[in-house]
Design an enzyme around this catalytic site. Structure first.
Site, PDB file in Angstrom:
ATOM      1  N   GLU A 125       5.328  10.667  15.616  1.00  0.00           N
ATOM      2  CA  GLU A 125       4.592  11.039  14.400  1.00  0.00           C
ATOM      3  C   GLU A 125       4.484  12.561  14.260  1.00  0.00           C
ATOM      4  OE1 GLU A 125       0.853   8.973  14.677  1.00  0.00           O
ATOM      5  OE2 GLU A 125       1.748   7.046  14.143  1.00  0.00           O
ATOM      6  N   GLU A 268       5.060   0.936  15.503  1.00  0.00           N
ATOM      7  CA  GLU A 268       3.721   0.600  15.992  1.00  0.00           C
ATOM      8  C   GLU A 268       2.980  -0.153  14.903  1.00  0.00           C
ATOM      9  OE1 GLU A 268       1.387   3.934  17.368  1.00  0.00           O
ATOM     10  OE2 GLU A 268       3.147   4.954  18.184  1.00  0.00           O
TER      11      GLU A 268
END
Length: 483
Positions: A125, A268
């Protein structure tokens, strides 16, 4: 006249066959994220056996822990390894740095009987809004260097580079309006072109729980998969859950860059089972089972009907009691298994087993606990309790947690025991100036579990426990001095 037409048809069909064969496999796989930021870390070999017993064939790790990689050797499990954001600057600096990393962490482990590494996650991220762009300039240079390094060891065609992105990388009022954030358009275009040219999917992390947790107006049933009284209507498409809406927002964003058919992997996704209102066992089970059923039923989304994500990695395999709780106390409770590999709730992964199987041969410490001494005045216990919880995990005691209703003495016992187990049941760690005592009767109440630690001889875990002991003594010395 017929022969040329026949030949044309044959050629066309052959071309379609070639294209079809080059497309990703139609079957979506359910994998897991294996995080290791734990106070009580299971042996990697125990975790690998847990994966195999549950027929989990894909796992994503966040670094290249050599102990974990050694345990995965010969397992047949497909692995995504990660390069932490803090290493991106080094990876982008030169191919010399990426060559060394690949040699030490990839080529040293792959091969016959080795680790089946399929992906390398370049950062985690890295475009998160809260990072304020600090990693943005490193991502593409790092990917280009790593691709060269993989080519040098003849792995570039087998191991694919990906960049796991948070869902805040794109935005829209409605899914069909999806677009990447304006400041990311240029780099996302470069990344998507790179991924496409190398046969890599787009990896995204989606968390409906965080949408619910961070917005009191977010309709709770929209976060799940059982239908909603607050559907989102987008033209002819109707969205009944947050996942579909989020996924299609990404599909629309990719389409705006000219890559609307790019395969998407969910890196995720999950639901915590403790640590906040809405984070509980029943909600976690409902979300994860609903997600799995939707993916395996190949329902797809309005913009990709009948085409589920390429792969889905549940977050996460195990609870991680040492994770930062800056986002919330729930951060330590995402696991479908508790820290010791015991299933929290019945969950069918659709992988051959009816429900999750617990870890086998877990080596526990003796069945004893540290609790508040009932014969002592506990009025001066506050500092002891604060110090214990600053080192151990007491997040379940907070509002919304499974141990929130223990009462004052129960809270003290929970804090004392958490520290005692972290210190491998060292007798002195249950002293607390005589306010603690060891008991052989399990003080657990209902869903509030007073844990017993697991044995672990790894040097990293022992070093952490030694650090905790030193910090506890330092902090206690400061408190005594101030008093």
């Amino acid at each position: 006249m017929l022969e040329p037409r026949f030949s044309t048809v044959v050629v066309a069909l052959f071309s379609l066959l070639v294209v079809w064969r080059s497309l990703p496999t139609a079957e979506s796989a359910i994998g897991v994220n294996w995080g290791t930021i734990s106070l009580h870390r299971l042996k990697p070999s125990t975790v690998v056996n847990l994966l195999k017993d549950n027929k989990i064939s894909k796992v994503k790790i966040f670094d290249t822990d050599h102990g974990v990689l050694r345990a995965l050797m010969g397992s047949g499990i497909e692995v995504m390894v990660g390069i932490p954001n803090e290493m991106l600057a080094s990876m982008s600096s030169s191919t010399a740095a990426s060559d060394i990393w690949v040699r030490q962490n990839v080529s040293a482990f792959v091969g016959k009987g080795g680790v089946d590494i399929r992906y390398i996650a370049v950062g985690n991220e890295p475009f998160l809004t809260s990072y304020s762009g600090q990693f943005q300039s490193y991502v593409m240079p790092a990917m280009l260097n790593l691709q060269q390094s993989l080519a040098k060891v003849n792995l570039a065609n087998y191991i694919k580079l990906v960049v796991p992105c948070n869902a805040d990388a794109y935005e829209a009022e409605l899914p069909s309006q999806g677009a990447f954030r304006p400041e990311l358009t240029q780099i996302m275009t470069q990344i998507v072109q790179f991924l496409n040219s190398n046969g890599s999917p787009f990896v995204v992390n989606i968390y409906p729980f965080l949408s619910l947790y961070g917005n009191s107006d977010f309709p709770q049933d929209y976060a799940f998969f059982g239908g909603t009284t607050h559907p989102v209507t987008d033209g002819a498409n109707v969205y009944s859950n947050a996942f579909d809406g989020n996924f299609d927002t990404l599909v629309a964003a990719l389409a705006k860059l000219g890559y609307g058919q790019m395969p998407i992997v969910i890196g995720e996704i999950g639901w915590p089972a403790d640590g906040a209102i809405g984070a509980n066992l029943s909600a976690a089970k409902a979300f994860n089972q609903g997600l799995i059923n939707q993916v395996l039923n190949r329902k797809g989304t309005p913009l990709r009907p009948g085409i589920p994500p390429m792969d889905v990695y549940l977050f996460s395999l195990l609870d991680e009691g040492a994770k930062s709780i800056l986002p919330g106390n729930f951060e330590r409770h995402w696991g479908i298994f508790s820290f010791d590999g015991q299933a929290k709730y019945p969950l069918n992964l659709g992988l051959g087993n009816r429900f999750l199987k617990n870890a086998k041969n877990v080596e526990y410490l003796p069945s004893r606990w540290c609790v508040a001494n009932p014969s002592r005045d506990l009025s001066d216990v506050t500092n002891h309790m604060k110090l214990a919880c600053s080192m151990a995990d007491c997040t379940t005691l907070n509002y919304g947690g499974s141990c929130n209703e223990l009462g004052a003495k129960g809270n003290i016992s929970y804090a004392f025991n958490s520290y005692y187990q972290l210190q491998m049941q060292n007798l002195q760690s249950c002293d607390f100036d005589g306010l603690g005592m060891v008991t052989f009767l399990d003080p657990s109440v209902g869903q509030c579990r007073f844990l017993v630690g697991v044995t672990d001889t790894s040097s990293s875990s022992q070093a952490y426990r030694n650090w905790v002991s030193v910090q506890f003594l330092i902090l206690w010395g400061i408190v005594v001095f101030l008093v």
